[in-house]
Design an enzyme around this catalytic site. Structure first.
Site, PDB file in Angstrom:
ATOM      1  CB  SER A 127       4.375  -0.573  -9.837  1.00 25.06           C
ATOM      2  OG  SER A 127       3.093  -1.064 -10.120  1.00 25.06           O
ATOM      3  CD  GLU A 358       0.402  -7.459  -0.952  1.00 21.02           C
ATOM      4  OE1 GLU A 358       1.634  -7.496  -0.845  1.00 21.02           O
ATOM      5  OE2 GLU A 358      -0.346  -6.946  -0.111  1.00 21.02           O
TER       6      GLU A 358
END
Lengths: 378, 121
Positions: A127, A358
């Site tokens: 992340s 994503e």
């Protein structure tokens, strides 16, 4: 008209094929793939996402988004929309590569002669790649020597090359990351293991680099400029990523509406029950919200305006909303909903990954909050 | 779950196959030397799952072993790739169509590195 043509293609060519395919597959038989690619080429839509100057179709981001919502409306559609017969840009970062790199990697990829992978995430985190990257690259003459590992990397075991992000300046944070184009037959490149996930049609891999020497000529975009390359890709990718979720949600909702009209309980169709009607209403609202958010982000991208916040909102709303839609639609189908006879169980598993892939929902909220507050929160 | 299937071999006999679950999963067949000759899977289109798939193969090879696994497709590919990494080839009875497009694992090469590192330290 373009969207209607694609919708018809999906319903007449793709969905019927799935009746005979393994419900967990993400590949077509070669003869079907060749036949369907020819149809897509005749429609002028092969190579979605590829810039026109490199042979892609001349369509804007909004149209691409609408098409992405259509080509995902089948069982394998979330991760393998139309089983890849629309082609695609793949590693879009290569459009920014040098002429020599284009000759060696971009053009062969566009011709279908080479395959690449995107190697960013590491065991230390995904992340916050700018800080999590621990893979090190050290300059040695005309080469760089890379040591480290990557995880959750798709397609690396089948690729000819990949984009590998490594730390080249340990004290510069996000400004100390460089992107390297790495041939997978380079000594020191290892596919350590397969990583099994909920997405049982496809696996990820874990990679290990042991004194892997990469020529300086294979630096993509400049030393210490790797994070900009990765970041640009992550923002732009969120739009089609959102559209794929919306497509699946539309299909799941459509099936739920139809089923609720024909399935009877206690002498009346499910659709006559208020509890079912409200589920369908909530589906409709989730889909509309996601569609508006995603098309707005695409419209801003088309106009060359900042769209990072809107792309984050689209990703957040579409992945979370579509998850709810698939869940409700599965509930309406009852026992059939959880069998492999219907596509819901596959969508349910794969959609769960979308809230993490994503950039997870929490990161999207972080991006939106940073934009609202006008400065970095850290 | 290890990368390689290491369960004991069982005789590929009707009574043992009849006792198998009808679940999804992967299986291996072996010759009399207990060498893997085929890797297969029982997918969602297999009638009676593992029991059905092995029932079709009775009498062809002497031994088998199974692993119940919902992620049968990725596990199947992993077993084929691990076999290639260990032996430099795929099992003799797997067709070229079944092994087309498979990736490669570096299991053997990494084992050598680990041993070298251990000896060096």
């Amino acid at each position: 008209m373009l969207v209607r043509m694609v919708r018809r293609f999906v319903r007449e060519e793709i969905v019927p094929l799935e009746l005979d395919l393994d419900p967990d597959t993400d590949e077509l038989a070669e003869e079907d793939s060749i036949r369907l690619k020819a149809i897509v080429q005749s429609m002028g839509l092969f190579g979605l996402g590829i810039p026109e100057e490199y042979g892609g179709p001349d369509i804007d981001m909004v149209t691409q988004t609408l098409i992405s919502m259509e080509i995902s409306q089948h069982r394998a559609g979330l991760y393998a929309p139309c089983y890849g017969v629309f082609g695609g840009a793949g590693l879009a970062q290569l459009f920014e590569s040098s002429d020599a790199q284009k000759e060696s990697y971009l053009y062969p990829t566009l011709r279908g002669e080479k395959r690449g992978f995107f190697g960013l995430t590491e065991p230390s985190g995904g992340s916050d790649p700018a800080r999590a990257i621990q893979t090190r690259a050290v300059r040695d003459g005309d080469d760089w020597v890379i040591n480290g590992s990557k995880i959750f990397i798709s397609g690396a075991d089948r690729a000819d090359f990949g984009l590998v992000f490594a730390r080249t300046s340990p004290d510069k944070g996000r400004g100390g990351v460089t992107c390297f184009i790495v041939d997978t037959d380079t000594p020191g490149f290892y596919v350590r293991r397969i990583v099994h996930t909920l997405r049982s049609a496809h696996y990820a891999t874990e990679l290990q680099f042991e004194d892997m020497r990469v020529p300086h000529a294979n630096v993509l975009g400049g030393v210490n400029k790797g994070f900009a390359i990765a970041n640009d890709r992550l923002s732009r990718q969120r739009i089609p990523y959102s559209a794929g979720c919306i497509g699946v949600a539309i299909k799941a909702h459509e099936m739920a509406v139809e089923y609720s009209k024909i399935r009877e309980t206690f002498g009346a169709p499910l659709s006559s029950r208020q509890s079912i009607q409200w589920m369908l209403v909530d589906n409709e609202i989730d889909i509309q919200q996601a569609r508006w958010a995603t098309l707005e982000a695409a419209d801003l991208a088309d106009k060359g305006l900042p769209f990072r916040k809107q792309a984050a909102m689209a990703k957040l709303v579409s992945t979370e909303g579509a998850s709810r839609v698939v869940d409700r639609s599965m509930q309406i189908h009852g026992g059939y909903g959880v069998t492999k006879d219907f596509p819901f169980e596959r969508w349910y598993r794969e959609m769960r990954i979308r809230r993490i892939g994503e950039g997870p929902s929490e990161v999207q909220r972080h991006i939106i909050a940073r934009d609202i507050l006008g400065s970095s929160l850290r | 779950m290890g990368v390689r299937l290491k369960k004991p071999w069982l005789a590929l006999a009707p009574e043992l196959v009849a006792s198998l679950p009808g679940q999804l999963g992967v299986f291996q067949l072996a010759n009399e030397h207990r060498e893997v000759v085929y890797i297969g899977f029982a997918g969602a289109r297999s009638l009676f799952g593992l029991k059905g798939e092995l029932g079709h193969r009775l009498g062809k090879w002497p031994f088998f072993r199974v692993e119940v696994n919902m992620a049968y497709r990725t596990r199947y590919r992993e077993l084929l790739m691990a076999h290639f990494s260990d032996h430099g080839c795929y099992p003799t009875e797997n067709t070229a169509e079944e092994t087309a497009g498979l990736g490669r694992l570096s299991l053997t090469a990494l084992t050598k590195i680990a041993v070298k590192t251990k000896v060096g330290s």
